[in-house]
Enzyme design. Structure first.
Site, PDB file in Angstrom:
ATOM      1  N   GLU A 214       0.826  -1.209   0.000  1.00  0.00           N
ATOM      2  CA  GLU A 214       0.000   0.000   0.000  1.00  0.00           C
ATOM      3  C   GLU A 214       0.855   1.250   0.000  1.00  0.00           C
ATOM      4  O   GLU A 214       0.454   2.292  -0.548  1.00  0.00           O
ATOM      5  CB  GLU A 214      -0.922  -0.013   1.228  1.00  0.00           C
ATOM      6  CG  GLU A 214      -2.006   1.060   1.232  1.00  0.00           C
ATOM      7  CD  GLU A 214      -1.586   2.366   1.892  1.00  0.00           C
ATOM      8  OE1 GLU A 214      -2.380   3.329   1.848  1.00  0.00           O
ATOM      9  OE2 GLU A 214      -0.468   2.442   2.457  1.00  0.00           O
ATOM     10  N   GLU A 215       2.027   1.188   0.638  1.00  0.00           N
ATOM     11  CA  GLU A 215       2.860   2.379   0.764  1.00  0.00           C
ATOM     12  C   GLU A 215       3.569   2.755  -0.537  1.00  0.00           C
ATOM     13  O   GLU A 215       4.137   3.846  -0.630  1.00  0.00           O
ATOM     14  CB  GLU A 215       3.893   2.189   1.885  1.00  0.00           C
ATOM     15  CG  GLU A 215       3.305   1.993   3.267  1.00  0.00           C
ATOM     16  CD  GLU A 215       2.587   3.223   3.806  1.00  0.00           C
ATOM     17  OE1 GLU A 215       2.563   4.255   3.108  1.00  0.00           O
ATOM     18  OE2 GLU A 215       2.034   3.146   4.910  1.00  0.00           O
ATOM     19  N   HIS A 323       4.916   7.594   9.256  1.00  0.00           N
ATOM     20  CA  HIS A 323       6.002   7.701   8.284  1.00  0.00           C
ATOM     21  C   HIS A 323       7.264   8.238   8.945  1.00  0.00           C
ATOM     22  O   HIS A 323       8.013   9.032   8.376  1.00  0.00           O
ATOM     23  CB  HIS A 323       5.591   8.536   7.067  1.00  0.00           C
ATOM     24  CG  HIS A 323       4.607   7.837   6.185  1.00  0.00           C
ATOM     25  ND1 HIS A 323       4.708   7.831   4.809  1.00  0.00           N
ATOM     26  CD2 HIS A 323       3.519   7.088   6.470  1.00  0.00           C
ATOM     27  CE1 HIS A 323       3.702   7.131   4.295  1.00  0.00           C
ATOM     28  NE2 HIS A 323       2.971   6.670   5.299  1.00  0.00           N
TER      29      HIS A 323
END
Length: 359
Positions: A214-215, A323
């Site tokens: 997903e990142e 993050h």
């Protein structure tokens, strides 16, 4: 306070290494837990995995998924002196990296390292006044040559992950760890599988688990998982940036304020019928929620566009400092998201699903 099951689940998931494309350790944990509640799984060919919880076969197919990957790095080069160059995997800001601990995951095990920083004593005035480019950073594992690094097991292409243990903070409702984005969603998926196993009779078929990558751009695992499942409705479980810290415009996302009701991001708008269902459920059951307008994106962005369209929503929580190496969530937000997820899955029979479609 959490029970022993929940604490062990959080600890195992947050501490497992799982950079994009390297989700195997997280997948094994998810398979172990969800496998206690079903022996039927659906996989895509990238590594996404969802257990099947069969309720009413005539009800809608509900896909519920977190994502296994965390922002991390990949080894690209070893210098003659044994310093490690790396590629970011996911969205990093350079100023959160210097002097931070990392682990390089090798076939021989995890190798401890630290991202390079230069003491202020030897920086020029120009260097002090501008941030260091990530491309000029390296990882020091305490060796003096390429041969020594290779002997330790380091090779280009290996994953690198941050180091931050799971910690209870001064306010015991606050928990700090690496990778709450998005081991929160993985944990909640496991808890949903447990709930549906222990209290059977849901009016639908639920595919519950987690996607991969997903990142990285394109939310790749969600796209392929949706193709494997062909869901009628999708609920993404994801953590988003808290905006209750100094220097950030408060746009929703306060720790302890409840789950996040993501109504918009640059690639997504919550469908009106689904939004009304989620909000009315929260208000009827006194579940705290916060409206959230996001600048980032989630797996819902790609699943909503699958086939003829899949009504999609994000059941999220705020997390400070995502993050980066260390992120913080609030237990109460997690519990609010869990209550809404459990309730909405039990409501989604065929008639309720039909009622949220635009007609």
């Amino acid at each position: 306070m959490e029970n022993d099951f929940q604490w062990e689940l959080w600890n195992r998931l947050t501490q497992a290494p799982g950079a994009p494309g390297f989700e195997g350790s997280v997948r094994a944990i998810m398979r172990e837990y969800i496998g206690a509640y079903t022996n039927e799984f659906v996989y895509d060919n990238l590594g996404s995995m969802l257990g099947v919880m069969r309720g009413d076969e005539n009800g809608p197919k509900i896909m519920v998924a977190g994502h296994m990957d965390e922002v991390g790095f990949m080894v690209t080069r070893i210098s003659d002196q044994g310093f490690i160059s790396f590629q970011t995997l996911g969205g990093w800001w350079g100023q959160v990296l210097l002097a931070q601990r990392v682990q390089i995951i090798t076939e021989k095990g995890a190798i401890e390292g630290v991202i390079s920083s230069i003491p202020p004593h030897v920086l020029s005035e120009d260097q002090r006044n501008r941030p260091m480019d990530i491309r000029n950073m390296f990882i020091d594992i305490g060796v003096d040559s390429r041969a020594e690094a290779e002997q330790a097991g380091v090779r280009p292409g290996q994953q690198i992950v941050p180091v931050c243990p799971l910690q209870v903070m001064a306010n015991p409702n606050r928990l700090m760890a690496k990778a709450w984005d998005n081991r929160y969603g993985c944990s909640l998926a496991v808890e949903l599988a447990k709930e549906l196993h222990e209290r059977p009779g849901h009016p639908n078929v639920v595919y519950v688990g987690a996607t991969v990558q997903e990142e990285l751009s394109g939310m790749r695992g969600a796209k392929t998982a949706a193709a494997a499942i062909e869901p009628d409705l999708f609920l993404a479980l994801d953590a988003s940036p808290a905006t209750d810290i100094p220097g950030v415009r408060d746009e929703g996302g306060k720790l302890g304020g409840g789950l996040l009701m993501r109504i918009y991001d640059p690639l997504y708008m919550m469908p009106l019928g689904l939004r009304e269902l989620l909000i009315s459920t929260c208000e009827q059951e006194n579940i705290p929620y916060q409206y959230y307008v996001a600048k980032g994106s989630t797996d819902a962005n790609v699943v909503q566009n699958h086939g003829k369209g899949v009504p999609s929503a994000v059941i999220g929580i705020p997390s400070r400092y995502i993050h980066s190496h260390a992120s913080i969530i609030d237990r109460n937000d997690y519990e609010a998201a869990k209550r809404l997820l459990f309730s909405i899955v039990r409501k989604l029979d065929r008639a309720t699903f039909a009622s949220i479609l635009p007609r």
